[in-house]
Design an enzyme around this catalytic site. Sequence first.
Site, PDB file in Angstrom:
ATOM      1  N   ASP A   1      -6.839  -1.417  -4.741  1.00 32.66           N
ATOM      2  CA  ASP A   1      -7.950  -1.041  -3.865  1.00 32.66           C
ATOM      3  C   ASP A   1      -8.835  -0.003  -4.544  1.00 32.66           C
ATOM      4  OD1 ASP A   1      -6.767  -2.661  -1.897  1.00 32.66           O
ATOM      5  OD2 ASP A   1      -5.689  -0.975  -1.016  1.00 32.66           O
TER       6      ASP A   1
ATOM      7  N   ASP B   1       0.860  -1.183   0.000  1.00 35.15           N
ATOM      8  CA  ASP B   1       0.000   0.000   0.000  1.00 35.15           C
ATOM      9  C   ASP B   1       0.891   1.225   0.000  1.00 35.15           C
ATOM     10  OD1 ASP B   1      -2.402  -1.417   0.045  1.00 35.15           O
ATOM     11  OD2 ASP B   1      -2.498  -1.445   2.232  1.00 35.15           O
TER      12      ASP B   1
END
Length: 160
Positions: free
Chosen positions: A132, A118
């Site tokens: 995402d 991330d």
Amino acid sequence: MTRGLVFFVSAACGVLADQLSKFIIAANLTPGTAIPESGFFQIVHVHNTGAAFSIFRGHTEWLIAASCLGVILALTAFFLRKKLPFLDTRPGVAALGIILAGTIGNLIDRVRLGYVTDFIQVGNFPTFNMADSCLTLGIIWLVLLYLTSSHSGGDASENA
């Protein structure tokens, strides 16, 4: 462009953008590093062994299984789209394609690395990545297409 091509190009472009962005982050930032060091928007290299909001942290096997199920569901929805007219449009299959891209993008990380990379940090919202974003935007897009087609009594616009 045929609906099948829209679906597969959307999925391929989403996976490519996700994996390329994660490669760039991993090659240029050590885990925990943020650019800028503080602020509302940051690029932060994070290893996430969980799912969204880090739920199910450390349960990689379950998340891999869930991701495989997600891939199967997205492909099934694509191949059965004629039964749901709002899906049998270019926007519908593009939305399914980016949902598939998000699922595959994070699945690749989990299988290859045991975690998801991330790197996008906005305010106090949990850090996320391109996969995402694909999942979230694809689901929102499908909901909007469904609501538009249901309320209008017809199919979602072919060119929407």
